[in-house]
Design an enzyme around this catalytic site. Structure first.
Site, PDB file in Angstrom:
ATOM      1  N   GLY A  98       9.029 -44.358 -11.308  1.00  0.00           N
ATOM      2  CA  GLY A  98       7.872 -44.536 -10.654  1.00  0.00           C
ATOM      3  C   GLY A  98       7.932 -43.842  -9.187  1.00  0.00           C
ATOM      4  O   GLY A  98       8.270 -44.571  -8.259  1.00  0.00           O
ATOM      5  N   THR A  99       7.779 -42.591  -9.153  1.00  0.00           N
ATOM      6  CA  THR A  99       8.355 -41.741  -7.986  1.00  0.00           C
ATOM      7  C   THR A  99       7.312 -41.866  -6.777  1.00  0.00           C
ATOM      8  O   THR A  99       7.461 -41.719  -5.655  1.00  0.00           O
ATOM      9  CB  THR A  99       8.187 -40.327  -8.120  1.00  0.00           C
ATOM     10  OG1 THR A  99       7.175 -39.835  -8.763  1.00  0.00           O
ATOM     11  CG2 THR A  99       9.389 -40.003  -9.166  1.00  0.00           C
ATOM     12  N   ASN A 100       5.960 -42.416  -7.088  1.00  0.00           N
ATOM     13  CA  ASN A 100       5.034 -42.893  -6.087  1.00  0.00           C
ATOM     14  C   ASN A 100       5.888 -44.048  -5.014  1.00  0.00           C
ATOM     15  O   ASN A 100       5.731 -43.822  -3.858  1.00  0.00           O
ATOM     16  CB  ASN A 100       3.810 -43.392  -6.414  1.00  0.00           C
ATOM     17  CG  ASN A 100       3.131 -42.253  -7.366  1.00  0.00           C
ATOM     18  OD1 ASN A 100       3.355 -41.129  -7.289  1.00  0.00           O
ATOM     19  ND2 ASN A 100       2.199 -42.889  -8.343  1.00  0.00           N
ATOM     20  N   HIS A 115     -15.024  -9.821   1.449  1.00  0.00           N
ATOM     21  CA  HIS A 115     -14.107 -10.791   2.033  1.00  0.00           C
ATOM     22  C   HIS A 115     -14.297 -12.220   1.509  1.00  0.00           C
ATOM     23  O   HIS A 115     -13.306 -12.675   0.796  1.00  0.00           O
ATOM     24  CB  HIS A 115     -14.423 -10.894   3.484  1.00  0.00           C
ATOM     25  CG  HIS A 115     -13.277 -11.911   4.245  1.00  0.00           C
ATOM     26  ND1 HIS A 115     -13.650 -13.291   4.491  1.00  0.00           N
ATOM     27  CD2 HIS A 115     -11.953 -11.699   4.465  1.00  0.00           C
ATOM     28  CE1 HIS A 115     -12.666 -13.670   5.041  1.00  0.00           C
ATOM     29  NE2 HIS A 115     -11.585 -12.872   5.249  1.00  0.00           N
ATOM     30  N   LYS A 167       0.633  -1.248  -0.048  1.00  0.00           N
ATOM     31  CA  LYS A 167       0.132   0.146   0.114  1.00  0.00           C
ATOM     32  C   LYS A 167       0.892   1.084  -0.041  1.00  0.00           C
ATOM     33  O   LYS A 167       0.409   2.285  -0.874  1.00  0.00           O
ATOM     34  CB  LYS A 167      -1.075   0.037   1.247  1.00  0.00           C
ATOM     35  CG  LYS A 167      -1.915   0.995   0.983  1.00  0.00           C
ATOM     36  CD  LYS A 167      -3.088   0.872   2.309  1.00  0.00           C
ATOM     37  CE  LYS A 167      -3.874  -0.037   1.827  1.00  0.00           C
ATOM     38  NZ  LYS A 167      -4.398  -0.986   3.104  1.00  0.00           N
ATOM     39  N   MET A 184      -5.637  -7.824   8.070  1.00  0.00           N
ATOM     40  CA  MET A 184      -5.138  -7.051   9.286  1.00  0.00           C
ATOM     41  C   MET A 184      -5.924  -5.859   9.265  1.00  0.00           C
ATOM     42  O   MET A 184      -7.022  -5.729   8.627  1.00  0.00           O
ATOM     43  CB  MET A 184      -3.792  -6.530   8.654  1.00  0.00           C
ATOM     44  CG  MET A 184      -2.840  -7.724   8.769  1.00  0.00           C
ATOM     45  SD  MET A 184      -1.227  -7.160   8.662  1.00  0.00           S
ATOM     46  CE  MET A 184      -0.956  -6.672   6.742  1.00  0.00           C
ATOM     47  N   ARG A 240      -3.773   2.574   8.158  1.00  0.00           N
ATOM     48  CA  ARG A 240      -3.948   1.300   7.371  1.00  0.00           C
ATOM     49  C   ARG A 240      -2.517   0.603   7.404  1.00  0.00           C
ATOM     50  O   ARG A 240      -1.742   0.964   7.512  1.00  0.00           O
ATOM     51  CB  ARG A 240      -4.542   1.584   6.059  1.00  0.00           C
ATOM     52  CG  ARG A 240      -5.802   2.620   6.198  1.00  0.00           C
ATOM     53  CD  ARG A 240      -6.194   3.104   4.663  1.00  0.00           C
ATOM     54  NE  ARG A 240      -6.627   2.111   4.180  1.00  0.00           N
ATOM     55  CZ  ARG A 240      -7.144   2.317   2.887  1.00  0.00           C
ATOM     56  NH1 ARG A 240      -6.501   3.197   2.198  1.00  0.00           N
ATOM     57  NH2 ARG A 240      -7.983   1.190   2.196  1.00  0.00           N
ATOM     58  N   GLY A 269      -7.748  -8.362   3.640  1.00  0.00           N
ATOM     59  CA  GLY A 269      -8.750  -8.701   4.504  1.00  0.00           C
ATOM     60  C   GLY A 269      -8.266  -9.229   6.007  1.00  0.00           C
ATOM     61  O   GLY A 269      -8.805  -9.420   7.020  1.00  0.00           O
ATOM     62  N   TYR A 290      11.303 -36.768 -20.365  1.00  0.00           N
ATOM     63  CA  TYR A 290       9.539 -36.459 -20.294  1.00  0.00           C
ATOM     64  C   TYR A 290       9.124 -36.840 -19.140  1.00  0.00           C
ATOM     65  O   TYR A 290       9.853 -37.276 -18.278  1.00  0.00           O
ATOM     66  CB  TYR A 290       8.819 -37.370 -21.258  1.00  0.00           C
ATOM     67  CG  TYR A 290       8.681 -38.711 -21.014  1.00  0.00           C
ATOM     68  CD1 TYR A 290       7.747 -39.320 -20.447  1.00  0.00           C
ATOM     69  CD2 TYR A 290       9.961 -39.604 -21.612  1.00  0.00           C
ATOM     70  CE1 TYR A 290       7.792 -40.549 -19.920  1.00  0.00           C
ATOM     71  CE2 TYR A 290       9.901 -40.997 -21.083  1.00  0.00           C
ATOM     72  CZ  TYR A 290       8.649 -41.423 -20.609  1.00  0.00           C
ATOM     73  OH  TYR A 290       8.619 -42.794 -20.060  1.00  0.00           O
ATOM     74  N   CYS A 321       6.594 -41.146 -14.118  1.00  0.00           N
ATOM     75  CA  CYS A 321       5.141 -41.278 -14.428  1.00  0.00           C
ATOM     76  C   CYS A 321       4.537 -41.399 -13.088  1.00  0.00           C
ATOM     77  O   CYS A 321       3.408 -41.776 -12.992  1.00  0.00           O
ATOM     78  CB  CYS A 321       4.977 -42.601 -15.279  1.00  0.00           C
ATOM     79  SG  CYS A 321       5.293 -44.076 -14.558  1.00  0.00           S
ATOM     80  N   SER A 348      11.482 -45.398 -16.608  1.00  0.00           N
ATOM     81  CA  SER A 348      10.313 -44.409 -16.085  1.00  0.00           C
ATOM     82  C   SER A 348      10.117 -44.501 -14.582  1.00  0.00           C
ATOM     83  O   SER A 348       9.929 -45.480 -14.032  1.00  0.00           O
ATOM     84  CB  SER A 348       8.888 -44.817 -16.823  1.00  0.00           C
ATOM     85  OG  SER A 348       7.977 -44.053 -16.244  1.00  0.00           O
ATOM     86  N   GLU A 350      11.432 -47.930  -9.523  1.00  0.00           N
ATOM     87  CA  GLU A 350      10.689 -47.352  -8.531  1.00  0.00           C
ATOM     88  C   GLU A 350      11.166 -48.112  -7.007  1.00  0.00           C
ATOM     89  O   GLU A 350      10.360 -47.844  -6.124  1.00  0.00           O
ATOM     90  CB  GLU A 350       9.125 -47.734  -8.543  1.00  0.00           C
ATOM     91  CG  GLU A 350       8.662 -49.060  -9.414  1.00  0.00           C
ATOM     92  CD  GLU A 350       7.281 -49.148  -9.713  1.00  0.00           C
ATOM     93  OE1 GLU A 350       6.422 -48.306  -9.465  1.00  0.00           O
ATOM     94  OE2 GLU A 350       7.139 -50.037 -10.280  1.00  0.00           O
ATOM     95  N   ARG A 373      -2.841  -1.727  -6.470  1.00  0.00           N
ATOM     96  CA  ARG A 373      -2.144  -2.951  -6.122  1.00  0.00           C
ATOM     97  C   ARG A 373      -2.332  -4.152  -7.495  1.00  0.00           C
ATOM     98  O   ARG A 373      -3.421  -3.905  -7.993  1.00  0.00           O
ATOM     99  CB  ARG A 373      -2.312  -3.735  -4.820  1.00  0.00           C
ATOM    100  CG  ARG A 373      -3.684  -4.131  -4.720  1.00  0.00           C
ATOM    101  CD  ARG A 373      -4.194  -4.819  -3.311  1.00  0.00           C
ATOM    102  NE  ARG A 373      -5.713  -5.039  -3.201  1.00  0.00           N
ATOM    103  CZ  ARG A 373      -6.177  -5.345  -1.982  1.00  0.00           C
ATOM    104  NH1 ARG A 373      -5.147  -5.351  -0.782  1.00  0.00           N
ATOM    105  NH2 ARG A 373      -7.308  -5.789  -2.047  1.00  0.00           N
ATOM    106  N   ARG A 417      -1.952 -48.144 -16.521  1.00  0.00           N
ATOM    107  CA  ARG A 417      -1.927 -48.985 -15.666  1.00  0.00           C
ATOM    108  C   ARG A 417      -3.002 -49.988 -16.146  1.00  0.00           C
ATOM    109  O   ARG A 417      -4.041 -49.964 -15.949  1.00  0.00           O
ATOM    110  CB  ARG A 417      -2.465 -48.396 -14.424  1.00  0.00           C
ATOM    111  CG  ARG A 417      -1.400 -47.376 -13.708  1.00  0.00           C
ATOM    112  CD  ARG A 417      -2.067 -46.896 -12.291  1.00  0.00           C
ATOM    113  NE  ARG A 417      -0.896 -46.032 -11.849  1.00  0.00           N
ATOM    114  CZ  ARG A 417      -0.821 -44.857 -11.555  1.00  0.00           C
ATOM    115  NH1 ARG A 417      -1.237 -43.975 -12.483  1.00  0.00           N
ATOM    116  NH2 ARG A 417       0.150 -44.473 -10.648  1.00  0.00           N
TER     117      ARG A 417
HETATM  118  C1  PEP Z   1       4.791 -45.348  -9.209  1.00  0.00           C
HETATM  119  O1  PEP Z   1       4.917 -46.027  -8.486  1.00  0.00           O
HETATM  120  O2  PEP Z   1       5.304 -44.211  -9.370  1.00  0.00           O
HETATM  121  C2  PEP Z   1       3.787 -45.449 -10.278  1.00  0.00           C
HETATM  122  C3  PEP Z   1       3.467 -44.666 -11.217  1.00  0.00           C
HETATM  123  O3  PEP Z   1       2.929 -46.679 -10.163  1.00  0.00           O
HETATM  124  P1  PEP Z   1       1.831 -46.881  -9.056  1.00  0.00           P
HETATM  125  O4  PEP Z   1       1.404 -45.441  -8.608  1.00  0.00           O
HETATM  126  O5  PEP Z   1       0.790 -47.524  -9.881  1.00  0.00           O
HETATM  127  O6  PEP Z   1       2.558 -47.694  -8.171  1.00  0.00           O
HETATM  128 MG    MG Z   2       4.558 -48.156  -8.680  1.00  0.00          MG
END
Ligand code: PEP
Ligand code: MG
Length: 878
Positions: free
Chosen positions: A770-772, A459, A26, A106, A95, A104, A855, A835, A768, A749, A343, A566
């Site tokens: 599988g970061t889960n 608000h 402000k 403060m 103010r 909203g 990717y 993925c 690939s 994974e 602003r 899947r």
């Molecule tokens: C993973 O493990 O990241 C994955 C893509 O496979 P899912 O989630 O099906 O185990």
């Molecule tokens: Mg998996």
């Protein structure tokens, strides 16, 4: 020595827009507008640095008082008015204004400087006793509420009791004076005192504004918006200009473009004969600024056409100066227009994209600036559901369309209860007469928000838009009865727990659960923006999709292939499930083979759909991953039904189920382990893939199948599976006399797979991540059980976000980097992607870009998010 106070006024300011960190949004805006020669009432700003010192030392730093005294004297000199003076009383507003706006959150005190003497003087000076005493009335309430901490409802009640059937506007001057005394009595009854010395009022008000930076609600807001605690707020003390001086006065809030749709042109609301708080607090329903806008009451364009023109000019100048959409506050005092704030305006995701793209067209910004202005995550909001055009709906009330998107949930009237419903996984719509900052927590977890009062800048509206939450406000047909926990809308009574649906795009409130559709995002500004993003991104974006419909949707959103299908999801179709169960429960290889023969055509048909939708693009199909018992029943009644259906004895089925049971299925007989021990399952899947590929290829489409093996931990597992896949694929190609070229790869994974990536890469065309799974395996916690302890970890600050949602660069990131480097060193042609869920997570995407992946693959609706994030990564913005 630090300087604590910066003045502005008379076309010249000590500060400028660049000093936002020190002067707050402000203060910096007021300074910049002053420098631009716009009509800004003079004043001074106390820096954010003072805020930090105030909390550290529990009081004002040395020298602040003197600087304030000097600035005040300058201000008094500029206006030839004096704080506390009878003949020419100066009134100021006090103010807040942090560097990052916290709308909203403060406090503000208006009309400061009034006491019995100055109120009488103001009446004489202005020749308008009603205005003077009305301002005094407002000041006593605001001071009592904000500075002395006496809840405003106590003043409101006293006022209601005093007025009876009438409103404040109906009171005579003597009655108004009496009301002021009554309000002072509220303060006395609460054990406080109303200070008559304006300098004392000022220093307490400054303290109160600083203290409002540290309230629970403000801290919660900062936490949820990632604003550092140490930033502090500035305090601006500014000469009052009065919007409550008759019909040619008023106050309002305007945006240079529509903050919901992004449409170019002045958008906003005003209230004639009113002060700023009346608009923001949503106590009176405001009128539109422009005649063309929908809304009740006389527009500013109609009421004061010259002022409307002047305002439009100033707004356009400000937008051109800042190169972004502005949100301004203005006051008209007896025909003279003043700007009180500018602003960067908050906007919906849809408006943000349209404004950025339009501004490139208008030459105000370039493509890269446009890209940088859109948060990748916000694109997901553009894909919010809408009411299906063919839905049956019973509209019970209409309000203002404050924040687009449809929401459906159970009616809840109190924020704390919203959280209780949320904890039980029950969606809610928070219904309030109006919201206040105390409701933030409930608003955060409700599906949607509905208020009986308030306008587009109330608000509820501002906060909901910021959160990307559907919201309807100013629904005056609603009569909310908190004590009985119900509301009336005409003849309809809706009680707590009943379902309603709201449409924040139309303002409709509907009974029950109304059918919704996913938002249509094809064409238009988003496509243009994402085209610019693709031109700069290095990471390609694919989608995780298991059906032809999802694949087509993903392609429409710009996916460059499927990164993960899947296949197990296909087995949950009734026919496939029955055959699958027969296969799992089979006692001998022949009956197992027969069952698989029944699954084969179903799988093939589904792969055909995928290949057709992705004509010309790669399709990565993962062979069966979950443990087999996931396909079997676990409730007793289902067991007997299935035993009957399959023609086996109930006790035999129980015995088989027991044999398949695992203590820890996430670490059990799943993924490639099923492929190794039951190779006929994978063989059937590979056959289905290549038969489908042949069919689609034969029909003139381009097919690029990629076969992916899950949960590999040992190079030898992949070695064997690769041979199996090649053998089946070549058999099918031989039988059909042709087929497409193909790739075989693996998911990475498990930590061991990342570490042994060099060995594994010898048998892989692609990796690939599988970061889960990789995240759960690296942390050593189960994705399914994390809910038991994660909320405590979050509360204790051990984990700010779930590592399954926001990629763990520090830990899991190392494995991705090691896996990529070792894999590529052994196989330079290796293609590498991700993925897991993090394929659509901007934090993850920033890191995957840095590590040099090819990717990412994510759910269809996150494809736009990932495309923009990939561009942000390439532009160094992540
Ligand atoms: C993973 O493990 O990241 C994955 C893509 O496979 P899912 O989630 O099906 O185990
Ligand atoms: Mg998996």
């Amino acid at each position: 020595m630090s300087r604590y106070v910066y003045s502005f006024g008379d076309g010249k300011a000590d500060g400028s827009a660049e000093m936002k960190a020190l002067l707050g949004g402000k203060g910096a805006g007021l300074a910049e507008m002053t420098n631009l020669g716009l009509p800004v009432p003079p004043g001074f700003t106390i820096t954010t640095e003072v805020c930090g010192l105030f909390f550290r030392d529990d009081g004002w730093p040395e020298g602040l008082q003197e600087e304030i005294d000097v600035a005040l004297e300058t201000l008094e000199g500029r206006l030839d008015k004096r704080l506390g003076d009878h003949d020419r009383p100066l009134l100021v507003s006090v103010r807040s204004g942090a560097a990052v706006s916290m709308p909203g959150m403060m406090d503000t005190v208006l009309n400061l400087g009034l006491n019995d003497t100055t109120a009488a003087g103001l009446a004489e000076l202005s020749g308008d006793a009603r205005f003077a005493w009305d301002s005094y009335r407002r000041f006593v309430t605001m001071y009592g509420d904000v500075v002395l901490g006496i809840h405003y409802t106590r003043f409101a009640r006293a006022e209601e009791d005093f007025c009876g059937d009438r409103t404040v506007r109906d009171l005579s001057i003597d009655e108004l004076k009496e009301l002021v005394e009554r309000l002072k009595q509220v303060i006395a009854d609460a054990g406080s005192a109303f200070p008559t010395d304006p300098k004392e009022q000022l220093s307490h008000a400054i303290d109160a504004v600083f203290n409002s930076y540290n309230t629970h609600r403000a801290r919660y807001y900062r936490k949820t918006h990632g604003i550092p605690e140490t930033a502090g707020t500035a305090v601006s003390v500014q000469a009052m200009v009065f919007g409550n001086m008759g019909g040619d006065s008023g106050t309002g809030v305007g945006f240079t473009r529509n903050p919901k749709s992004g449409e170019n042109g002045v958008f906003g609301e005003w209230l004639p004969n009113a002060q700023g708080e009346d608009v923001v607090a949503g106590i009176r329903t405001p009128h539109p600024i422009s005649q063309a806008a929908k809304g009740e009451g006389i527009s500013l364009e109609q009421a004061l056409p010259d002022t409307y023109e002047a305002l439009g000019d100033m707004m356009r100048r400000l937008e051109a100066h800042y190169h972004d959409m502005q949100d301004i506050e203005f006051t008209i005092s007896q025909g003279t227009l003043y700007l009180l704030q500018t602003r960067t305006g908050k906007r919906t995701a849809m408006a943000a994209v349209r404004i950025a793209v339009d501004m490139v067209g208008e030459g105000l910004i370039d493509e890269e600036q446009a890209l940088s202005r859109i948060q990748p995550k916000s694109l997901e909001m553009m894909l919010r559901p809408v009411i299906s055009p063919s839905a049956k709906k019973k509209v019970i009330a209409h309000g203002l369309d404050a924040s687009p998107g449809a929401a459906c949930g159970r009616v809840v009237f109190h924020s704390a209860e919203v959280q209780e419903y949320f904890d039980r996984d029950e969606p809610t719509v928070l219904v309030r007469v109006e919201t206040s900052p105390e409701d933030i927590q409930g608003m955060t977890v409700a599906q949607g928000i509905l208020t009986a009062r308030g306008g587009q800048t109330s608000h509820a509206a501002v906060v909901a838009r910021g959160m990307g939450k559907p919201c309807v406000v100013g629904c005056t047909e609603l009569h909310v009865d908190y004590s009985r926990e119900l509301f009336y809308a005409g003849d309809t009574v809706v009680r707590k727990g009943d379902w309603i649906t709201i449409d924040g795009g139309t303002g409709e409130v509907m009974e029950g659960q109304v059918d919704m559709l996913s938002a249509d995002t094809e064409g238009g500004a988003m496509d243009k923006l994402l085209g610019w993003a693709d031109a700069r991104a290095r990471l390609q974006v694919r989608a995780n999709a298991d059906t032809g419909v999802d694949a087509a949707r993903a392609r429409g959103l710009g996916a460059m292939g499927i990164g993960l299908c899947r296949t197990e999801h296909m087995f949950f179709q009734p026919d496939a499930l029955r055959a699958m169960r027969r296969m799992i429960l089979a006692d001998d290889p022949q009956s197992r083979q027969r069952a698989l023969q029944d699954v084969l055509p179903i799988q093939r048909e589904m792969f055909v759909e995928l290949f057709e939708a992705m004509d010309g693009l790669p399709v990565t199909i993962r062979l069966l991953d979950p443990p087999l018992h996931e396909f079997l029943p676990n409730r007793d009644e289902d067991v007997s039904d299935i035993a009957k259906e399959l023609g086996i004895r109930v006790d035999a089925l129980h015995a088989r189920l027991e044999a398949l049971e695992e203590a820890n299925p996430m670490l059990g007989h799943r993924g490639v382990r099923v492929g190794i021990t039951t190779p006929e399952v994978y063989r059937m899947q590979v056959r289905a893939i290549f038969e489908a590929a042949y069919e689609v290829h034969r029909d003139g489409k381009e097919v690029h199948p990629e076969v992916m093996i899950p949960l590999v931990a040992m190079p030898e597992e992949l070695h064997r599976m690769r041979e199996e896949v090649v053998q089946t694929a070549e058999t099918v190609i031989g039988e059909y006399g042709g087929g497409p070229s193909y790739h075989i790869g693996t998911m990475i994974e498990l930590p061991r797979a990342a570490l042994l990536a060099g060995e594994i890469a010898k048998y892989a065309d692609f990796f690939s991540f599988g970061t889960n799974d990789l995240t759960q395996m690296t942390y050593g916690f189960s994705r399914d059980d994390m809910g038991k302890f994660f909320p405590d970890y979050q509360r204790l600050g051990l984990l700010p976000d779930s590592p399954l949602a926001v990629f763990d660069v520090q830990g899991v990131g190392q494995l991705v980097q090691i896996g990529t480097e070792r894999g590529r060193a052994a196989n330079p042609r290796l293609k590498v992607g991700v993925c897991g869920e993090h394929g659509g997570d901007p934090t993850g995407i920033g890191f995957f870009h840095q590590v040099g992946l090819d990717y990412v693959s994510c759910s269809p609706y996150r494809v736009p998010v990932a495309r923009l994030a990939a561009a942000h990564a390439a532009l160094g913005l992540l």
